[in-house]
Design a protein around this motif. Structure first.
Motif, PDB file in Angstrom:
ATOM      1  N   PRO A  30      16.894  19.000  17.793  1.00 10.40           N
ATOM      2  CA  PRO A  30      17.237  17.702  17.211  1.00 10.40           C
ATOM      3  C   PRO A  30      18.739  17.457  17.340  1.00 10.40           C
ATOM      4  O   PRO A  30      19.495  18.394  17.590  1.00 10.40           O
ATOM      5  CB  PRO A  30      16.844  17.866  15.741  1.00 10.40           C
ATOM      6  CG  PRO A  30      17.037  19.326  15.461  1.00 10.40           C
ATOM      7  CD  PRO A  30      16.688  20.041  16.751  1.00 10.40           C
TER       8      PRO A  30
ATOM      9  N   ALA B 187      24.447  12.918  17.304  1.00 14.91           N
ATOM     10  CA  ALA B 187      24.824  11.566  16.892  1.00 14.91           C
ATOM     11  C   ALA B 187      26.109  11.163  17.602  1.00 14.91           C
ATOM     12  O   ALA B 187      27.143  11.804  17.435  1.00 14.91           O
ATOM     13  CB  ALA B 187      25.023  11.531  15.386  1.00 14.91           C
TER      14      ALA B 187
ATOM     15  N   ARG C 258      14.979   7.986  15.077  1.00 12.48           N
ATOM     16  CA  ARG C 258      14.857   9.030  14.058  1.00 12.48           C
ATOM     17  C   ARG C 258      14.914   8.300  12.730  1.00 12.48           C
ATOM     18  O   ARG C 258      15.844   7.546  12.462  1.00 12.48           O
ATOM     19  CB  ARG C 258      15.985  10.039  14.164  1.00 12.48           C
ATOM     20  CG  ARG C 258      15.718  11.235  13.286  1.00 12.48           C
ATOM     21  CD  ARG C 258      16.643  12.375  13.563  1.00 12.48           C
ATOM     22  NE  ARG C 258      15.941  13.632  13.380  1.00 12.48           N
ATOM     23  CZ  ARG C 258      16.531  14.751  13.027  1.00 12.48           C
ATOM     24  NH1 ARG C 258      17.843  14.785  12.852  1.00 12.48           N
ATOM     25  NH2 ARG C 258      15.833  15.853  12.870  1.00 12.48           N
TER      26      ARG C 258
ATOM     27  N   ASP D 226      11.106  20.034  15.960  1.00 14.14           N
ATOM     28  CA  ASP D 226      12.557  20.064  16.131  1.00 14.14           C
ATOM     29  C   ASP D 226      13.084  21.354  15.506  1.00 14.14           C
ATOM     30  O   ASP D 226      12.843  21.603  14.316  1.00 14.14           O
ATOM     31  CB  ASP D 226      13.219  18.917  15.343  1.00 14.14           C
ATOM     32  CG  ASP D 226      12.994  17.544  15.944  1.00 14.14           C
ATOM     33  OD1 ASP D 226      12.539  17.450  17.096  1.00 14.14           O
ATOM     34  OD2 ASP D 226      13.304  16.556  15.247  1.00 14.14           O
ATOM     35  N   ILE D 227      13.806  22.130  16.295  1.00 16.83           N
ATOM     36  CA  ILE D 227      14.387  23.368  15.770  1.00 16.83           C
ATOM     37  C   ILE D 227      15.887  23.135  15.632  1.00 16.83           C
ATOM     38  O   ILE D 227      16.623  23.165  16.625  1.00 16.83           O
ATOM     39  CB  ILE D 227      14.135  24.566  16.723  1.00 16.83           C
ATOM     40  CG1 ILE D 227      12.653  24.638  17.152  1.00 16.83           C
ATOM     41  CG2 ILE D 227      14.604  25.870  16.076  1.00 16.83           C
ATOM     42  CD1 ILE D 227      11.661  24.885  16.048  1.00 16.83           C
ATOM     43  N   GLY D 228      16.349  22.887  14.417  1.00 14.14           N
ATOM     44  CA  GLY D 228      17.755  22.555  14.200  1.00 14.14           C
ATOM     45  C   GLY D 228      18.611  23.809  14.118  1.00 14.14           C
ATOM     46  O   GLY D 228      19.020  24.380  15.133  1.00 14.14           O
TER      47      GLY D 228
ATOM     48  N   GLN E   5      21.301  10.595  20.725  1.00 15.90           N
ATOM     49  CA  GLN E   5      21.148   9.836  19.483  1.00 15.90           C
ATOM     50  C   GLN E   5      22.306   8.853  19.341  1.00 15.90           C
ATOM     51  O   GLN E   5      23.477   9.243  19.403  1.00 15.90           O
ATOM     52  CB  GLN E   5      21.125  10.776  18.286  1.00 15.90           C
ATOM     53  CG  GLN E   5      20.765  10.043  16.989  1.00 15.90           C
ATOM     54  CD  GLN E   5      20.764  10.948  15.775  1.00 15.90           C
ATOM     55  OE1 GLN E   5      21.740  11.647  15.520  1.00 15.90           O
ATOM     56  NE2 GLN E   5      19.687  10.924  15.014  1.00 15.90           N
TER      57      GLN E   5
ATOM     58  N   HIS F 144      19.734   6.418  15.497  1.00 26.07           N
ATOM     59  CA  HIS F 144      19.846   7.191  14.253  1.00 26.07           C
ATOM     60  C   HIS F 144      19.465   6.270  13.096  1.00 26.07           C
ATOM     61  O   HIS F 144      20.244   5.421  12.682  1.00 26.07           O
ATOM     62  CB  HIS F 144      21.278   7.702  14.086  1.00 26.07           C
ATOM     63  CG  HIS F 144      21.393   8.832  13.105  1.00 26.07           C
ATOM     64  ND1 HIS F 144      20.538   8.980  12.039  1.00 26.07           N
ATOM     65  CD2 HIS F 144      22.250   9.888  13.051  1.00 26.07           C
ATOM     66  CE1 HIS F 144      20.868  10.067  11.361  1.00 26.07           C
ATOM     67  NE2 HIS F 144      21.902  10.638  11.959  1.00 26.07           N
TER      68      HIS F 144
HETATM   69  C1  LIG Z   1      25.463  21.231  12.216  1.00 19.74           C
HETATM   70  C2  LIG Z   1      24.452  20.149  11.994  1.00 19.74           C
HETATM   71  C3  LIG Z   1      24.668  18.887  12.519  1.00 19.74           C
HETATM   72  C4  LIG Z   1      23.704  17.872  12.362  1.00 19.74           C
HETATM   73  N1  LIG Z   1      23.907  16.648  12.952  1.00 19.74           N
HETATM   74  C5  LIG Z   1      22.911  15.724  12.956  1.00 19.74           C
HETATM   75  C6  LIG Z   1      23.008  14.566  13.754  1.00 19.74           C
HETATM   76  O1  LIG Z   1      23.956  14.379  14.527  1.00 19.74           O
HETATM   77  N2  LIG Z   1      22.005  13.659  13.684  1.00 19.74           N
HETATM   78  C7  LIG Z   1      20.894  13.863  12.906  1.00 19.74           C
HETATM   79  O2  LIG Z   1      19.997  13.013  12.886  1.00 19.74           O
HETATM   80  N3  LIG Z   1      20.766  14.986  12.170  1.00 19.74           N
HETATM   81  C8  LIG Z   1      21.722  15.921  12.205  1.00 19.74           C
HETATM   82  N4  LIG Z   1      21.550  17.116  11.550  1.00 19.74           N
HETATM   83  C9  LIG Z   1      20.254  17.391  10.916  1.00 19.74           C
HETATM   84  C10 LIG Z   1      19.368  18.195  11.897  1.00 19.74           C
HETATM   85  O3  LIG Z   1      19.065  17.445  13.058  1.00 19.74           O
HETATM   86  C11 LIG Z   1      18.065  18.656  11.228  1.00 19.74           C
HETATM   87  O4  LIG Z   1      17.335  17.518  10.854  1.00 19.74           O
HETATM   88  C12 LIG Z   1      18.338  19.514   9.986  1.00 19.74           C
HETATM   89  O5  LIG Z   1      19.270  20.537  10.301  1.00 19.74           O
HETATM   90  C13 LIG Z   1      17.049  20.144   9.460  1.00 19.74           C
HETATM   91  O6  LIG Z   1      16.440  20.922  10.454  1.00 19.74           O
HETATM   92  P1  LIG Z   1      16.550  22.550  10.451  1.00 19.74           P
HETATM   93  O7  LIG Z   1      16.012  23.013   9.133  1.00 19.74           O
HETATM   94  O8  LIG Z   1      15.718  22.971  11.630  1.00 19.74           O
HETATM   95  O9  LIG Z   1      18.008  22.887  10.620  1.00 19.74           O
HETATM   96  C14 LIG Z   1      22.511  18.129  11.653  1.00 19.74           C
HETATM   97  C15 LIG Z   1      22.308  19.406  11.109  1.00 19.74           C
HETATM   98  C16 LIG Z   1      23.253  20.421  11.294  1.00 19.74           C
HETATM   99  C17 LIG Z   1      22.994  21.778  10.742  1.00 19.74           C
END
Ligand SMILES: Cc1cc2nc3c(=O)[nH]c(=O)nc-3n(C[C@H](O)[C@H](O)[C@H](O)COP(=O)(O)O)c2cc1C
Length: 351
Positions: free
Chosen positions: A19, A56, A208, A294-296, A98, A158
């Motif tokens: 993601p 983003a 999203r 999605d693996i964040g 995004q 976004h």
């Molecule tokens: C360092 C970081 C940056 C992130 N930046 C964005 C972003 O640019 N756009 C967005 O929609 N979500 C952003 N997120 C949220 C992630 O895309 C994701 O939804 C969130 O980390 C939960 O997923 P996870 O449990 O797999 O980490 C960010 C998360 C982290 C940790």
């Protein structure tokens, strides 16, 4: 997990996506792509992910979330972004970007929002005029054209986490008395339409968006409203929202929201996110019927997470510490600190 996913004519080789995740401090006030950004996305593509959604990226300088984030507001930014898509495509992954307008949550002293609002006790966002709304929709469309020129396979608006589209969707932020207040999804619909008109049919345009905006009932209503204008929905949380899942549900509330939206629109490609951090989590999430996981943070810990899971190899986990992945632009993360999950994973691999 291994099955391909088709979104229109685009074929994605498996069900693992990265993601969008901003890497603050890697660029500067100009928002140009740096070598670090290219290496980061290349590594994720080598790691077996079918789809990588680039972080983003601000559609105008004014609408940024932080002063060190990528930009797509000027044609001169296309060249750097193209280096990312080339690197990702070389390893067989598909690549979206995004598009961000941070709305009331932006860094401008008087950021744009659907209604006057105060954010973090700092920002005094101003209600957007119809003229500003039209101009902003045009900014999204122009940014999407740049994304297409940069070689992306698609764009994701976004629309969650309290940024502009999320502000419009959410009745706690959108107090307007005009048509954008009557229909909370109208701004997103007009933006999706304008973007699609600008990029043509051979390009993927999705969003999203928050399943809870602020409640699941609102999220489902919003999903139904945008359904015919989007090619996929990447489901996350809203901004100011109430998210929950029934007791015993095996995944997070965000995955629950994704499942509920998939139930009412089975033909729509639906992505799910949040705490999908192990092979079991991946299986549980996909069993809810969603199309993509999605693996964040897991992909920050282990950029080869997808390949490792698919090949039954050891993989890294996010350990849920609070401040190593440069998440918060207002509290400068210490670049000398290392992610504890990544350190633990390196120990396992080296043994
Ligand atoms: C360092 C970081 C940056 C992130 N930046 C964005 C972003 O640019 N756009 C967005 O929609 N979500 C952003 N997120 C949220 C992630 O895309 C994701 O939804 C969130 O980390 C939960 O997923 P996870 O449990 O797999 O980490 C960010 C998360 C982290 C940790």
């Amino acid at each position: 997990m291994r099955r391909e996913l088709k979104i229109k004519d685009l074929s994605i080789k498996n069900r693992f996506a990265v993601p969008p995740m901003v890497c603050f401090y890697w660029t500067d006030d100009n928002g140009y792509v740096t070598e670090k950004n290219i290496e980061h996305y290349k590594e994720l593509a080598q790691g077996g992910f079918g789809l990588i959604i680039v972080e983003a990226t601000a559609i105008t300088k004014r609408s940024r979330l932080a002063d060190t984030e990528l930009g797509i507001w000027d044609d001169s930014q296309i060249e750097g972004l193209k280096k990312i898509t080339d690197a990702v495509h070389e390893y067989g992954a598909k690549c979206f970007i995004q598009l961000l307008h941070a709305g009331g949550n932006g860094i401008d002293k008087e950021p744009d929002a659907p209604s006057d609002m105060v954010y973090r006790n700092v920002n005094h966002a101003k209600e957007m005029s119809k003229e500003t709304i039209d101009k902003t929709i045009d900014d999204f469309a122009k940014a999407a054209v740049r994304a297409k020129k940069a070689g992306f396979d698609g764009v994701e608006l976004h629309g969650c986490h309290g940024y502009l589209l999320s502000n419009f969707f959410n009745l706690r932020n959108n107090k307007r008395n005009d048509e954008y207040g009557d229909n909370k999804a109208l701004f997103a619909i007009e933006t999706l339409k304008a973007v699609k008109d600008a990029v043509g049919d051979d390009f993927i345009v999705g969003i999203r968006f928050g399943a809870f905006e602020p409640t699941l009932e609102d999220g489902i209503k919003n999903a139904k409203a945008i359904k015919e204008y989007t090619d996929f929905i990447d489901v996350s949380y809203g901004g100011d929202c109430d998210a929950s899942a029934p007791e015993g549900f095996k995944c997070s509330p965000a995955v629950y929201g994704a499942m509920k939206i998939k139930e009412i629109m089975p033909d729509m490609p639906i992505f799910a996110v949040h705490n999908i951090n192990s092979k079991e989590d991946v299986i549980n999430a996909l069993e809810t019927g969603v199309d993509m996981v999605d693996i964040g943070k897991g992909s920050l810990v282990d950029p080869h997470f997808a390949k490792h899971i698919l090949n039954d190899e050891p993989y890294g986990h996010c350990l849920h510490c609070s401040n190593y992945c440069r998440w918060n632009p207002w509290e400068m993360a210490d670049p000398n600190k290392k992610c504890p999950g990544a350190i633990k994973f390196a120990d396992i691999v080296l043994k």
